[in-house]
Design an enzyme around this catalytic site. Sequence first.
Site, mmCIF file in Angstrom:
data_model
loop_
_atom_site.group_PDB
_atom_site.id
_atom_site.type_symbol
_atom_site.label_atom_id
_atom_site.label_comp_id
_atom_site.label_asym_id
_atom_site.label_seq_id
_atom_site.Cartn_x
_atom_site.Cartn_y
_atom_site.Cartn_z
ATOM 1 N N ASP A 164 15.284 -35.930 -18.099
ATOM 2 C CA ASP A 164 15.029 -36.169 -16.508
ATOM 3 C C ASP A 164 16.045 -34.903 -16.256
ATOM 4 O OD1 ASP A 164 14.478 -36.772 -13.946
ATOM 5 O OD2 ASP A 164 15.973 -38.188 -13.744
ATOM 6 N N GLU B 128 6.399 -37.178 -10.135
ATOM 7 C CA GLU B 128 7.189 -38.444 -9.620
ATOM 8 C C GLU B 128 6.442 -38.163 -8.014
ATOM 9 O OE1 GLU B 128 11.342 -39.497 -11.102
ATOM 10 O OE2 GLU B 128 11.250 -37.426 -10.867
ATOM 11 N N HIS C 155 10.692 -45.675 -9.237
ATOM 12 C CA HIS C 155 11.368 -45.444 -7.768
ATOM 13 C C HIS C 155 10.800 -46.581 -7.105
ATOM 14 C CE1 HIS C 155 13.472 -41.436 -8.118
ATOM 15 N NE2 HIS C 155 12.377 -41.334 -9.252
ATOM 16 N N GLY D 226 23.957 -40.451 -21.835
ATOM 17 C CA GLY D 226 25.259 -41.277 -21.761
ATOM 18 C C GLY D 226 25.731 -41.429 -20.555
ATOM 19 N N ASN E 152 16.784 -46.979 -14.145
ATOM 20 C CA ASN E 152 17.195 -46.124 -13.025
ATOM 21 C C ASN E 152 16.292 -46.260 -11.791
ATOM 22 O OD1 ASN E 152 18.474 -44.158 -15.414
ATOM 23 N ND2 ASN E 152 19.780 -45.029 -13.782
ATOM 24 N N ARG F 295 18.727 -64.442 -13.220
ATOM 25 C CA ARG F 295 17.840 -65.403 -12.518
ATOM 26 C C ARG F 295 16.539 -64.730 -11.740
ATOM 27 N NH1 ARG F 295 22.781 -67.532 -10.354
ATOM 28 N NH2 ARG F 295 23.003 -69.817 -11.077
#
Length: 395
Positions: free
Chosen positions: A286, A130, A207, A261, A231, A239
């Site tokens: 994650d 990341e 991100h 969940g 996320n 729209r």
Amino acid sequence: MIALAGGDLVLPDGVLRGGTLVIDGDRVVSVEPRAVDRAAGIDVRSAAGLTIVPGFIDVHVHGVAGTDVLDGAHAVAAVAARLPRYGVTAFCPTAVACTPDALETFLDAVERAHLSPAWGSARVLPAHLESNFINPAWKGAQPGECLRVFRAPADEDRGTFSGDDILRVLHARRDGVGIVTLAPELPGGLDLVRLLRDRGHVVSLGHSGATYEQTRAAIAAGVSHATHLFNRMTPLTHREPGAVGAVLESAAVAAEVICDGFHVHPTIVRLAVDLKGPARMMAITDGTAASGLSPGSRAMLGGRPIVVAPQSAQLEDGTLAGSITTMDRVFRMLVREVGLPLPVAARLCATTPADRLHRRRLGRLAVDAAADLAVLDGALNVVQTWIAGRRVGEH
């Protein structure tokens, strides 16, 4: 040879009830619909009442049981040793944005753990970064002081290192880097996508504040992966489809989804799987060093303290900082709460991750596949894990 006899075998195309899986060395040599003859020199072990699935592959996991992959030279190996208890047989060690020195140490640890695997540990696949090239406005728990852009404005304060310094480490250690998450809307973002694609990395959007149109342009440039869909990316609305809409519609992109969940509602997970198909969806944890710890416990994420909350990990200021789930719980959620059939859940947890990383001997119960297995009881708890044809650890 070893035969696991009388269990329910979760195959790519269905479930073989009461079948037998025959292992020779580190690979599967036969899938039989009935028991095999003990007189044939095979070590037959009963799997009656058990379900056998391909070993889980987590392409996005930062740590487990108190250890973060950035904790030092031995951290990756420590995480690899702890993951099999949760049915994980292979994983991509995942690092948050960090300094060039920390990145160098991490990638050296990934390389050593990959080339010299310890007995009983999960296979260490190329890392998932990341990276430093994510959008500060969408960083979540990523350390803002480590974020950079590929083509920085001349007046940008680069601190003690630049984006080029990070790219030099990536180039020197490129064989140990599988997935790179970035925000393509940043200055020079599309050029960075092309550069990393051409170097053989899987380029992932994450991100990111990219619009629908910017995401489509990034996909055309070489983005083929989406980091924790829904996320920390622009949402789908009626729209403005956002990054989520562009990822969902694209056959060129495979998407991760956090299946705890909490990060994503089970109904939304099901809708995403229905839209993209299981061949383009990967279940991830994650997971952080907080995974497997009790509520209130403390751990680290990239050198920053995190706290175990009831449903997630958090920075001390309350910012969501990854999950506390493990792959065994992910699989149970997919079956029980999302409502997926066993073969589809296995595909999300094993087969699709293996295929997208071009590890086609992993992630499936099939002749000539690696004998990496998770054996589950009637409640779908992991009771055995097998890696390369050998049972490992205690559950």
